[in-house]
Design a protein around this motif. Structure first.
Motif, short mmCIF file in Angstrom:
data_model
loop_
_atom_site.label_atom_id
_atom_site.label_comp_id
_atom_site.label_asym_id
_atom_site.label_seq_id
_atom_site.Cartn_x
_atom_site.Cartn_y
_atom_site.Cartn_z
N ALA A 1 56.76 65.82 48.42
CA ALA A 1 55.46 65.48 48.84
C ALA A 1 55.41 64.72 50.23
N GLU A 2 54.41 64.93 51.26
CA GLU A 2 54.29 64.40 52.50
C GLU A 2 53.20 63.24 52.10
N MET A 3 53.66 61.99 52.24
CA MET A 3 52.59 60.86 51.88
C MET A 3 52.88 59.95 53.07
N HIS B 1 45.93 50.97 42.80
CA HIS B 1 45.61 50.49 41.70
C HIS B 1 45.30 51.48 40.56
N GLN B 2 46.12 52.56 40.67
CA GLN B 2 46.03 53.79 39.72
C GLN B 2 47.08 53.53 38.51
N ASP B 3 46.89 54.28 37.35
CA ASP B 3 48.06 54.45 36.57
C ASP B 3 48.69 55.80 36.69
N LEU B 4 49.95 55.99 37.26
CA LEU B 4 50.42 57.11 37.52
C LEU B 4 51.95 57.16 36.95
N VAL B 5 51.98 56.65 35.55
CA VAL B 5 53.16 56.68 35.11
C VAL B 5 53.58 58.04 34.88
N GLY B 6 55.03 58.32 35.17
CA GLY B 6 55.47 59.59 35.19
C GLY B 6 55.06 60.86 36.20
N ALA B 7 54.19 60.38 37.19
CA ALA B 7 53.70 61.27 38.16
C ALA B 7 55.07 61.87 39.10
N VAL B 8 54.80 63.03 39.20
CA VAL B 8 55.71 63.72 40.14
C VAL B 8 55.19 64.10 41.45
N TYR C 1 52.15 66.37 41.79
CA TYR C 1 51.80 66.51 43.35
C TYR C 1 52.98 66.97 44.02
N THR C 2 53.89 68.00 43.35
CA THR C 2 54.99 68.53 44.28
C THR C 2 54.69 69.47 45.38
N ASN C 3 55.15 69.20 46.58
CA ASN C 3 55.05 70.02 47.74
C ASN C 3 53.69 69.61 48.23
N GLY D 1 60.55 62.89 48.94
CA GLY D 1 59.29 62.60 49.73
C GLY D 1 59.40 61.80 50.99
N VAL D 2 58.27 61.80 51.65
CA VAL D 2 58.03 61.13 52.83
C VAL D 2 56.99 60.21 52.73
N LEU D 3 57.52 58.79 52.69
CA LEU D 3 56.68 57.85 52.53
C LEU D 3 56.61 56.90 53.52
#
Length: 177
Positions: A69-71, A58-65, A46-48, A89-91
């Motif tokens: 990203a604007e979050m 509740h998701q499996d996002l192991v190793g996600a990028v 999900y870069t940029n 990232g912006v969280l």
């Protein structure tokens, strides 16, 4: 005279055969080692991207990028984000409660106002990351790499025990009483 002529030709042929054998063996070695890297085929990237208000709970996002990203206000509650990358990232006001970010790269991230209750940050790299007004109750930062200044600010409000690891937030940050 003929045997004298055969000797240099024989040496050249033996040398060429040796070179061909070496190149053949090297080619076989390269082909045998050219296995596909399976871990990279499933990478979520999900870069940029603009992920404001997205629900990743509740998701499996192991190793996600999630690089740059604007979050803002994104919901990662209870997600497995082991070894994920959140660089730059912006969280802001994001919900990461009960998420597992063990081994994640959370470098140069803004977590201001985020819900980090019961979040696991063990072995995470969190250099130049901000936690202003973030709720860190029960968060486990064991062996995470965090700027000293941020650790001192986190220690001022560290409380609770992580429900999964059983480690207190104060202990995980090595806060001095």
């Amino acid at each position: 005279m003929q045997s004298a002529m055969q000797s240099p030709i024989k040496k050249i042929l033996v040398g060429l055969l040796g070179l061909i054998l070496i190149l053949l063996l090297a080619g076989i070695f390269v082909l045998l080692d050219a296995r596909p890297v399976l871990a990279q085929t499933k990478t979520i990237n999900y870069t940029n991207t603009d992920l404001r208000d997205r629900d990743f709970s509740h998701q499996d996002l192991v190793g996600a990028v999630f690089a740059a990203a604007e979050m803002r206000r994104a919901n990662f509650e209870g997600s497995n984000l082991e070894n994920a990358m959140f660089t730059k990232g912006v969280l802001l006001e994001a919900n990461l409660s009960k998420a597992n970010l063990a081994g994640a790269l959370v470098d140069q991230v803004t977590l201001d106002g985020a819900n980090l209750t019961d979040t696991i940050f063990t072995d995470a790299i969190m250099i130049r990351t901000r936690f202003f007004d973030a709720d860190i109750t029960g968060a486990d930062f064991s062996d995470a790499i965090i700027d000293r200044y941020q650790v001192s600010l986190l220690c001022e409000r560290a409380e609770g025990v992580n429900s999964v690891t059983g480690v207190s937030t104060k202990d995980s940050l090595d806060c001095r009483s």
